[in-house]
Scaffold this active site. Structure first.
Site, mmCIF file in Angstrom:
data_model
loop_
_atom_site.group_PDB
_atom_site.id
_atom_site.type_symbol
_atom_site.label_atom_id
_atom_site.label_comp_id
_atom_site.label_asym_id
_atom_site.label_seq_id
_atom_site.Cartn_x
_atom_site.Cartn_y
_atom_site.Cartn_z
ATOM 1 N N HIS A 49 -13.444 -8.552 -6.291
ATOM 2 C CA HIS A 49 -12.666 -9.677 -6.828
ATOM 3 C C HIS A 49 -13.305 -10.947 -6.261
ATOM 4 C CE1 HIS A 49 -9.395 -7.615 -8.997
ATOM 5 N NE2 HIS A 49 -9.855 -6.586 -8.304
ATOM 6 N N ARG A 81 -8.485 -3.286 -18.444
ATOM 7 C CA ARG A 81 -7.529 -2.704 -17.490
ATOM 8 C C ARG A 81 -7.225 -3.686 -16.345
ATOM 9 N NH1 ARG A 81 -6.953 -1.859 -12.214
ATOM 10 N NH2 ARG A 81 -9.143 -1.221 -12.034
ATOM 11 N N ASP A 82 -8.133 -3.809 -15.389
ATOM 12 C CA ASP A 82 -7.896 -4.728 -14.265
ATOM 13 C C ASP A 82 -7.704 -6.145 -14.795
ATOM 14 O OD1 ASP A 82 -7.766 -5.790 -11.706
ATOM 15 O OD2 ASP A 82 -9.516 -4.734 -10.975
ATOM 16 N N CYS A 99 -4.606 -7.604 -9.128
ATOM 17 C CA CYS A 99 -3.686 -6.482 -8.944
ATOM 18 C C CYS A 99 -2.303 -7.042 -8.630
ATOM 19 C CB CYS A 99 -4.171 -5.604 -7.805
ATOM 20 S SG CYS A 99 -3.018 -4.282 -7.417
ATOM 21 N N HIS A 146 -16.724 -3.045 -6.348
ATOM 22 C CA HIS A 146 -15.705 -3.657 -7.208
ATOM 23 C C HIS A 146 -15.215 -4.900 -6.470
ATOM 24 C CE1 HIS A 146 -11.969 -3.068 -9.835
ATOM 25 N NE2 HIS A 146 -11.498 -3.888 -8.906
ATOM 26 N N ASN A 175 -11.684 -10.405 -11.181
ATOM 27 C CA ASN A 175 -12.915 -9.711 -10.804
ATOM 28 C C ASN A 175 -14.112 -10.631 -11.002
ATOM 29 O OD1 ASN A 175 -10.947 -7.549 -11.872
ATOM 30 N ND2 ASN A 175 -12.510 -6.332 -10.885
HETATM 31 P P1 HMG Z 1 7.129 6.311 -8.176
HETATM 32 O O1 HMG Z 1 8.280 5.432 -8.594
HETATM 33 O O2 HMG Z 1 7.030 6.682 -6.731
HETATM 34 O O3 HMG Z 1 6.996 7.620 -9.098
HETATM 35 O O4 HMG Z 1 5.795 5.568 -8.612
HETATM 36 P P2 HMG Z 1 7.897 8.839 -9.369
HETATM 37 O O5 HMG Z 1 6.979 10.033 -9.446
HETATM 38 O O6 HMG Z 1 9.061 8.887 -8.420
HETATM 39 O O7 HMG Z 1 8.442 8.532 -10.850
HETATM 40 C C1 HMG Z 1 9.319 7.461 -11.091
HETATM 41 C C2 HMG Z 1 9.317 7.144 -12.577
HETATM 42 O O8 HMG Z 1 8.012 6.758 -12.996
HETATM 43 C C3 HMG Z 1 9.713 8.349 -13.452
HETATM 44 O O9 HMG Z 1 10.372 7.826 -14.590
HETATM 45 C C4 HMG Z 1 8.372 8.887 -13.889
HETATM 46 O O10 HMG Z 1 8.425 9.573 -15.125
HETATM 47 C C5 HMG Z 1 7.567 7.605 -14.056
HETATM 48 P P3 HMG Z 1 11.992 7.808 -14.685
HETATM 49 O O11 HMG Z 1 12.400 9.252 -14.498
HETATM 50 O O12 HMG Z 1 12.454 6.899 -13.577
HETATM 51 O O13 HMG Z 1 12.239 7.238 -16.039
HETATM 52 N N1 HMG Z 1 6.129 7.857 -13.887
HETATM 53 C C6 HMG Z 1 5.223 7.608 -14.839
HETATM 54 N N2 HMG Z 1 5.324 7.078 -16.082
HETATM 55 C C7 HMG Z 1 4.188 6.981 -16.799
HETATM 56 N N3 HMG Z 1 2.964 7.345 -16.325
HETATM 57 C C8 HMG Z 1 2.832 7.842 -15.093
HETATM 58 C C9 HMG Z 1 3.998 8.000 -14.299
HETATM 59 N N4 HMG Z 1 4.198 8.478 -13.059
HETATM 60 C C10 HMG Z 1 5.516 8.388 -12.827
HETATM 61 N N5 HMG Z 1 1.621 8.199 -14.658
HETATM 62 C C11 HMG Z 1 3.509 5.550 -9.319
HETATM 63 C C12 HMG Z 1 4.514 6.111 -8.334
HETATM 64 C C13 HMG Z 1 2.128 5.903 -8.814
HETATM 65 C C14 HMG Z 1 3.742 6.166 -10.691
HETATM 66 C C15 HMG Z 1 3.721 3.996 -9.393
HETATM 67 O O14 HMG Z 1 3.676 3.481 -8.096
HETATM 68 C C16 HMG Z 1 2.668 3.314 -10.219
HETATM 69 O O15 HMG Z 1 2.618 3.480 -11.434
HETATM 70 N N6 HMG Z 1 1.801 2.493 -9.579
HETATM 71 C C17 HMG Z 1 0.693 1.872 -10.273
HETATM 72 C C18 HMG Z 1 0.429 0.518 -9.710
HETATM 73 C C19 HMG Z 1 -0.784 -0.067 -10.405
HETATM 74 O O16 HMG Z 1 -1.062 0.226 -11.558
HETATM 75 N N7 HMG Z 1 -1.524 -0.951 -9.688
HETATM 76 C C20 HMG Z 1 -2.671 -1.578 -10.244
HETATM 77 C C21 HMG Z 1 -3.841 -0.666 -10.417
HETATM 78 S S1 HMG Z 1 -4.760 -0.414 -8.907
HETATM 79 C C22 HMG Z 1 -5.817 -1.785 -8.807
HETATM 80 O O17 HMG Z 1 -5.707 -2.685 -9.582
HETATM 81 C C23 HMG Z 1 -6.896 -1.790 -7.766
HETATM 82 C C24 HMG Z 1 -8.286 -1.525 -8.360
HETATM 83 O O18 HMG Z 1 -8.599 -2.469 -9.359
HETATM 84 C C25 HMG Z 1 -9.347 -1.565 -7.247
HETATM 85 C C26 HMG Z 1 -9.223 -2.817 -6.351
HETATM 86 O O19 HMG Z 1 -9.289 -3.952 -6.867
HETATM 87 O O20 HMG Z 1 -9.043 -2.618 -5.153
HETATM 88 C C27 HMG Z 1 -8.382 -0.147 -9.006
HETATM 89 MG MG MG Z 2 -9.367 -4.458 -8.951
#
Ligand code: HMG
Ligand code: MG
Length: 297
Positions: free
Chosen positions: A208, A14-15, A239, A206, A248
């Site tokens: 990095h 994933r990450d 990210c 966690h 990481n």
């Molecule tokens: P948004 O644009 O505000 O969402 O995104 P929305 O509710 O307005 O929906 C917009 C569109 O997204 C719609 O589709 C929804 O169906 C679709 P459209 O009608 O335009 O075709 N949608 C989805 N599709 C599939 N699965 C879903 C989903 N939700 C909405 N679950 C949202 C808000 C949260 C969805 C967006 O900002 C997003 O996906 N962000 C994820 C970013 C991400 O993955 N970042 C990396 C992971 S976090 C990380 O790495 C940190 C970590 O490792 C810890 C650390 O290191 O600190 C965990």
């Molecule tokens: Mg991370």
């Protein structure tokens, strides 16, 4: 340092892969997960049910989870930012899900397009459905030390978000040094504040490794009583919304440290090294694990 065991939570599928510019095939993702499971890891974050417009690399989460040959002792987890993501993860058979927010407003907004308060509101129905489905939920607090947009984040701010996630019903809270800029004294201060709100046994770290401090930070966290640690084979990771952040902490390097400390992991280091070497070749990347590089000579 007491002799006991540490639970590793493997981040590579994933990450580790979410930030790869070129699309990695579903077959390679499946093989990576299966290899990691064979090395003895019991918790693997296998997929991410986020918007494919935001993170295209993770769009095949369902195919990945449905495609793996499951090991009964392994819990396969997935990131779920909202109810839509949770429903998809349940259909795909995730054993555990994770919600994610941050301790700094700007990062939260960049990463999930919501304020911290809105993110928590979104998690409430998600947690209710997950509980009903008997699926454990992990809560991530990103920017637990520094934010790419706001700079240093106070331990009090981290403790508040961790407490809110815990009170919402998260079973475990993972504290993310998203940028990889932290150093041990700051980790200790942050853990001290957070552990006033959430029991140490339910906290994970966690790290990095952007500034090469992750192992030192792990050692500090172990001394504070942390026994759940996130890492990623070959040091893969990053990210898309944390510019400049490196991968990481490498799982191989973590296991080497833990073995040296007499802490049990249940993981075969030789097998991990092989997997780190294999995935680095597949991605055309230099292996990010020091142990992986040393072992190859
Ligand atoms: P948004 O644009 O505000 O969402 O995104 P929305 O509710 O307005 O929906 C917009 C569109 O997204 C719609 O589709 C929804 O169906 C679709 P459209 O009608 O335009 O075709 N949608 C989805 N599709 C599939 N699965 C879903 C989903 N939700 C909405 N679950 C949202 C808000 C949260 C969805 C967006 O900002 C997003 O996906 N962000 C994820 C970013 C991400 O993955 N970042 C990396 C992971 S976090 C990380 O790495 C940190 C970590 O490792 C810890 C650390 O290191 O600190 C965990
Ligand atoms: Mg991370």
């Amino acid at each position: 340092m007491p002799t006991d065991s540490v639970t590793l939570v493997e981040m590579a599928p994933r990450d580790g892969l979410q930030n790869e510019a070129l699309l990695v095939s579903t077959a390679i993702k499946i093989e990576l997960i299966e290899r990691l499971a064979r090395s003895g890891l019991t918790r693997i974050e296998a997929a991410s049910f986020v918007s494919p417009k935001w993170v295209p690399q993770m769009a095949d989460g369902q195919a990945v989870l449905l495609g793996i040959k499951r090991q009964p002792q392994v819990s396969y987890g997935a990131l779920t930012p909202n109810l839509q993501g949770l429903k998809a993860a349940l259909v795909a058979g995730a054993d555990q899900v994770a919600v994610f927010t941050a301790a700094s407003e700007s990062f939260c907004q960049h990463n999930i397009n919501a304020s911290i308060a809105t993110s928590l509101d979104r998690f409430a129905p998600l947690l209710a459905l997950a509980k009903q489905s008997q699926i454990p939920v992990r809560g991530y607090v990103s920017t637990a030390l520094d934010c790419p947009y706001e700079g240093a984040v106070s331990p009090t701010a981290v403790a508040k978000v961790a407490r809110d996630l815990y009170q919402l019903g998260c079973d475990e809270i993972s504290l993310g040094d998203t940028l990889g800029t932290g150093t041990p004294q700051r980790v200790i201060a942050m853990l001290h504040a957070v552990s006033q709100e959430v029991p140490m046994a339910q906290l994970a770290v966690h790290f990095h490794d952007t500034y090469g401090q992750a192992l030192a930070n792990v050692y500090a966290a172990l001394e504070q009583g942390i026994r759940i640690i996130d890492s990623s084979v070959a040091g893969l990771g990053g990210c898309p919304y944390a510019p400049g952040a490196a991968g990481n902490l490498a799982t191989e390097d973590l296991v080497y440290l833990l073995e040296g400390l007499g802490l049990k992991t249940g993981v075969s280091l030789a097998s991990l090294v092989q997997t780190g070497r294999w995935i680095s070749t597949q991605l055309g990347r230099r292996n990010g694990s020091k142990v992986g590089l040393a072992w190859m000579k």
